[in-house]
Enzyme design. Sequence first.
Site, short mmCIF file in Angstrom:
data_model
loop_
_atom_site.label_atom_id
_atom_site.label_comp_id
_atom_site.label_asym_id
_atom_site.label_seq_id
_atom_site.Cartn_x
_atom_site.Cartn_y
_atom_site.Cartn_z
CE LYS A 127 -5.93 -1.07 -9.28
NZ LYS A 127 -5.12 -0.50 -8.22
N GLY A 172 -0.22 -2.33 0.12
CA GLY A 172 0.29 -1.61 1.29
C GLY A 172 1.28 -2.38 2.16
CB ALA A 221 -0.68 -4.20 -4.93
CG ASN A 252 -1.12 5.01 -3.65
OD1 ASN A 252 -0.62 5.93 -3.01
ND2 ASN A 252 -2.39 4.95 -3.84
#
Lengths: 65, 258
Positions: free
Chosen positions: B95, B156, B182, B204
């Site tokens: 990645k 995030g 993301a 994530n």
Amino acid sequence: MKITVNGQTKEVTTKNLKQIVELLGFDTTNYVIVLNDEIIPKSKVNEVEVKENDEIEILTIMGGG
Amino acid sequence: MDELKIADITLKNRLIIGTGKFSSYEYIPEIIEKTGCEMVTVAVRRAKDGIQKPLKDYIPQGTKILVNTSGARNAEEALKIAKIGRELLGSNLIKIEIIPDTKYLMPDNMEVIRACELLSKEGFKPFPYIMPDLVLAKRMVEAGAVCIMPLGSPIGTNKGLLTKYFIEMLKNEIKVPIIVDAGIGKPSHAAEAMEIGVDAVLINTAIATSKNPVKMAIAFSKAVEAGRIAFLAGIPAEKITADPSSPLDEYLTGFLRK
């Protein structure tokens, strides 16, 4: 002999890279060794000799996205 | 069988999970077991000490591990990290993450194109993480990208698919798989991405920082599956005016009003 491992100065008594790494508590299957910015293949770690002021990075996989 | 092929790998499960930010790696095997997740992402970093159990020991055998180049600020740094990852895991999948901006963590799309060229020549199969841009994404595919990983919103932030229209462009115009990476903050965002036809999502932060990461991973797994099935079923078009679900008949239009 003084070398740098992961940014910290260490005093070691052997020149053998594999022994140095193992003495520091790392095995050479889960970690990759970079010596002076050059990746040392797992199969070669036992053949490499370290010199004074060499820089060793011991790297592995960590959590990441 | 609804399978996703990327380069030489095949995934049945379209939820890819990032392993960063977990308070403990102990969550990871349970999450993989309960969601059927087949691919996780990892980073390359300095080893902390030799006593700590390595992350690899928490990832069940058979799970595909995608190394990212996080921390790289240019193509050359990405190549160095990729080579270390390959030495660690024996995989050419990589990645590509090249992020010079620390505030919004925006990827450097131009440098990513260069990295796709550079890494492809070295035998890698690049998974480029990018700000969705159709023209530049096409360049990446020409340079050897095996899929495209557009951001939904900055890493995030949990803001969801702020770039939805631009991701739809990629999906419509680019032949390699599109994986939204993301910014997906909750399962409904993941379902929304899958409903527009993207091939997979990478989650994530939303899982790892949840109060109950295992439950949240299960919720994401169901959302990804629901969104995928809905896409395959064919989602009807939106309309400006109403269209009754209960048809009128002569009883209603005639008899009832006598």
